[in-house]
Design an enzyme around this catalytic site. Structure first.
Site, PDB file in Angstrom:
ATOM      1  N   HIS A   1      18.910 -19.187 -46.498  1.00  0.00           N
ATOM      2  CA  HIS A   1      18.722 -17.789 -46.892  1.00  0.00           C
ATOM      3  C   HIS A   1      19.035 -17.716 -48.380  1.00  0.00           C
ATOM      4  O   HIS A   1      20.171 -17.488 -48.782  1.00  0.00           O
ATOM      5  CB  HIS A   1      19.655 -16.895 -46.081  1.00  0.00           C
TER       6      HIS A   1
ATOM      7  N   SER B   1      22.563  -9.595 -48.909  1.00  0.00           N
ATOM      8  CA  SER B   1      21.886  -8.434 -49.480  1.00  0.00           C
ATOM      9  C   SER B   1      22.797  -7.731 -50.477  1.00  0.00           C
ATOM     10  O   SER B   1      23.981  -7.515 -50.216  1.00  0.00           O
ATOM     11  CB  SER B   1      21.503  -7.471 -48.355  1.00  0.00           C
TER      12      SER B   1
ATOM     13  N   LYS C   1      20.297 -11.721 -55.405  1.00  0.00           N
ATOM     14  CA  LYS C   1      19.495 -12.908 -55.107  1.00  0.00           C
ATOM     15  C   LYS C   1      18.062 -12.776 -55.636  1.00  0.00           C
ATOM     16  O   LYS C   1      17.532 -13.682 -56.275  1.00  0.00           O
ATOM     17  CB  LYS C   1      19.500 -13.114 -53.588  1.00  0.00           C
ATOM     18  N   THR C   2      17.444 -11.632 -55.350  1.00  0.00           N
ATOM     19  CA  THR C   2      16.067 -11.411 -55.803  1.00  0.00           C
ATOM     20  C   THR C   2      16.015 -11.171 -57.305  1.00  0.00           C
ATOM     21  O   THR C   2      15.175 -11.738 -58.010  1.00  0.00           O
ATOM     22  CB  THR C   2      15.449 -10.221 -55.047  1.00  0.00           C
TER      23      THR C   2
ATOM     24  N   ARG D   1      17.559  -3.745 -40.234  1.00  0.00           N
ATOM     25  CA  ARG D   1      17.492  -4.505 -38.989  1.00  0.00           C
ATOM     26  C   ARG D   1      18.413  -3.912 -37.917  1.00  0.00           C
ATOM     27  O   ARG D   1      19.476  -3.393 -38.228  1.00  0.00           O
ATOM     28  CB  ARG D   1      17.882  -5.970 -39.237  1.00  0.00           C
TER      29      ARG D   1
ATOM     30  N   LYS E   1      12.217 -11.690 -40.506  1.00  0.00           N
ATOM     31  CA  LYS E   1      13.470 -12.350 -40.167  1.00  0.00           C
ATOM     32  C   LYS E   1      13.369 -13.102 -38.841  1.00  0.00           C
ATOM     33  O   LYS E   1      14.088 -14.076 -38.611  1.00  0.00           O
ATOM     34  CB  LYS E   1      14.613 -11.333 -40.118  1.00  0.00           C
TER      35      LYS E   1
ATOM     36  N   ARG F   1      12.788  -0.481 -49.783  1.00  0.00           N
ATOM     37  CA  ARG F   1      12.346  -1.835 -50.141  1.00  0.00           C
ATOM     38  C   ARG F   1      10.864  -1.872 -50.479  1.00  0.00           C
ATOM     39  O   ARG F   1      10.100  -0.972 -50.112  1.00  0.00           O
ATOM     40  CB  ARG F   1      12.628  -2.817 -48.995  1.00  0.00           C
TER      41      ARG F   1
ATOM     42  N   ASP G   1      13.751 -15.328 -50.993  1.00  0.00           N
ATOM     43  CA  ASP G   1      14.580 -15.042 -49.827  1.00  0.00           C
ATOM     44  C   ASP G   1      14.795 -16.193 -48.851  1.00  0.00           C
ATOM     45  O   ASP G   1      15.883 -16.346 -48.330  1.00  0.00           O
ATOM     46  CB  ASP G   1      13.967 -13.863 -49.059  1.00  0.00           C
TER      47      ASP G   1
END
Length: 546
Positions: A219, A237, A241-242, A58, A200, A322, A256
């Site tokens: 988030h 990140s 989390k994933t 980003r 996002k 990704r 997410d």
């Protein structure tokens, strides 16, 4: 095809173009278009492999929110939420329309942001790249075919990587721009091929419109246990989390972005967006399998031009490579994209200082403190001259996507936790035995074992000690887990070095939280960590049993 073309076309939104229009294409046609147009390559096992150029993440400094009557007193203006003048936005919008008029082909996707019908928004996305359209169709919630003809969009996103902004004319910083106008319900993205800007932007939109309705936007990832127990995983990140939510023994709601309403935890999206660099088939089999599926979009993953084999370990294009894939590519995903109200909230941090324990139990006040802090750490060596771990505090575990003041989200979370009597945990997926470069990464096997004990309730029945620095409760021993790892101080070669590093981290927490102190109650202020000059081992009097 005709039944996928909405009655409300681009002309209804003031867009005039001679381009050939492709409405709501499915996956296979979009892949065909992308390959034919030279936008990407098909890998050996089926995924589409694309490159995003110089933007591999980003462009946070190039994002602006239009400052007008809708946002003047509701947006938390500052380093994250930078204002754009309404007149500058109008000039930018006019120039976007001129750019659209000259395109040969355009791709439109009508999608939902949010899976719970009463709390979702209708979004129309206009793309010049077929793979971008495939990406956003994968990541957002796809309407049923019979919903498309009558789809009436509330919000419009136009994404033109070829557009070059003029800072002087458009009131932005560079040729790259992400401009959000909540009043006109338009988001403009130009000068970047990184597709994550679109997803996002929708997240930021929901973070703005849902809190006044009492819905907590988050988030986070979320999954459901065999007894219908929902767990929420907050984390920045790189914190897991994933990975940790893709548990073969639990049903995945999403990886997410979610909302917490009066009746459900619901996914904002219909897909997942996972880091691919050095992905392990052994540690992350469910995610690894998506790299061998048609319909997956792989960004900046290295591919052999001749054999079309992937090299997930090669970071020469990006450390942030990704993959985007439909959520149903994970075998045990929720068909409804929703789950019951949560029983557990887990806050993930990758502590490169090596100070935090692998798991700790939080009170509601401590949970709000750590939620507002949003701590993780960057490792040494990522920038020239950086030799020590660098603390990162991203409030609400997602500061770049939170338009309103953090206390709005923090108070909503605290209220939800109290009402549902949720158990809260802080989990460190970072380093143990020393800081980064000295210690080692927390073993994922141990992390999963501790998480499983927390989520099935058995961790509430073990003995706890009170951490002398942070005040939260840390288990003394857990069946099936190496006891030594539970006391981070004991894993360091020099306890004195640990004490110095712990004091440094505490100071960083306190310094960061000063910006929120006036917006929280006394209980949350008292949840702040307190440094000790010399850390003694916990006495029997400090231990508690739940």
């Amino acid at each position: 095809m005709s039944n996928r073309v909405p009655h409300s076309g681009l002309d209804a939104q003031g867009i005039a173009t001679s381009a050939e229009l492709f409405w709501n294409l499915r996956t296979a046609p979009l892949v065909e278009h992308a390959v034919r147009r030279g936008e990407g390559l098909l890998a050996k096992d089926g995924p589409l492999v694309v490159r995003t150029g110089r933007h591999t993440g980003r462009s946070a400094q190039d994002k602006f929110i239009v400052r007008n009557s809708a946002t003047e007193s509701t947006v938390w203006w500052g380093k994250t939420n930078k204002p754009m003048d309404p007149a500058a936005f109008d000039r930018l919008y006019d120039d976007f329309l001129l750019a659209l008029a000259d395109k040969d082909q355009l791709y439109m996707a009508d999608l939902y942001g949010g899976s719970q019908p009463e709390h979702r928004v209708r979004v129309r996305v206009v793309n010049e790249l077929a793979w971008h359209n495939l990406f956003i169709r994968t990541l957002l919630v796809r309407p049923e075919a019979d919903e498309l003809p009558g789809f009436d969009p509330e919000y419009l996103i136009i994404d033109l990587p070829s557009f070059r902004a003029d800072p002087e004319r458009h009131g932005c910083r560079s040729e790259t721009v992400i401009a959000v106008n909540f009043e006109k319900k338009v988001i403009l993205i130009g000068g970047t091929s990184y597709a994550g800007e679109m997803k996002k932007s929708v997240f930021g939109l929901l973070n703005f419109i849902l809190p006044p309705q009492g819905i907590m936007p988050m988030h986070c990832s979320a999954n459901i246990g065999p007894k219908g127990d929902t767990a929420i995983f907050f984390g920045l990140s790189g914190t897991g989390k994933t990975t940790l939510s893709a548990d073969p023994n639990r049903t995945l709601i999403g990886d997410d972005e979610h909302g917490w309403s009066d009746t459900a935890v619901f996914n904002f999206e219909g897909g997942c967006y996972a880091k691919m660099i050095r992905l392990s088939a052994e540690a992350e089999p469910e995610i690894f399998a998506t790299t061998k599926r048609f319909g997956t979009v792989l960004e900046n993953v290295v591919i052999d031009i001749e054999t079309r084999e992937l090299d997930l370990d090669d970071a020469s294009l990006a450390e942030n490579s990704r993959g985007a894939y439909p959520i149903d590519f994970i075998p045990n995903s929720s068909e409804a994209n929703m789950g019951p109200l949560p029983k557990n909230v887990v806050m993930l941090t990758a502590d490169a200082f090596g100070v935090l324990p692998p798991i700790a139990r939080l009170t509601p006040d401590q949970a709000m403190y750590h939620f507002l802090s949003g701590y993780t750490a960057k490792v040494a060596g990522t920038e020239i001259g950086v030799t020590e771990p660098e603390a990162t505090f991203s409030t609400c575990f997602g500061a770049p996507f939170m338009p309103r003041h953090p206390s709005i989200y923090g108070n909503l979370l605290k209220k939800r936790i109290a009402e549902a009597e949720v158990d809260c945990w802080l989990v460190n997926t970072g380093w143990t035995g020393g800081k980064y470069g000295v210690g080692k990464r927390m073993p994922i096997k141990e992390t999963r074992a501790l998480l499983n004990a927390a989520l099935d309730g058995s961790l509430n029945n073990v003995e706890f000690r009170k951490d002398p620095n942070f005040g939260f409760e840390v288990p003394v021993s857990v069946p099936g887990v190496d006891t030594s790892i539970l006391d981070p101080r004991g894993t360091w070669a020099s306890p004195a070095d640990y004490d110095r590093m712990a004091a440094k981290l505490v100071d960083l927490f306190v310094e960061n939280f000063a910006q929120f102190a006036d917006q929280v109650d006394e209980g949350v202020r008292q949840a702040a960590p307190k440094a000790t000059q010399a850390q003694a081992q916990p006495s029997a009097a400090q231990a508690t049993t739940a």
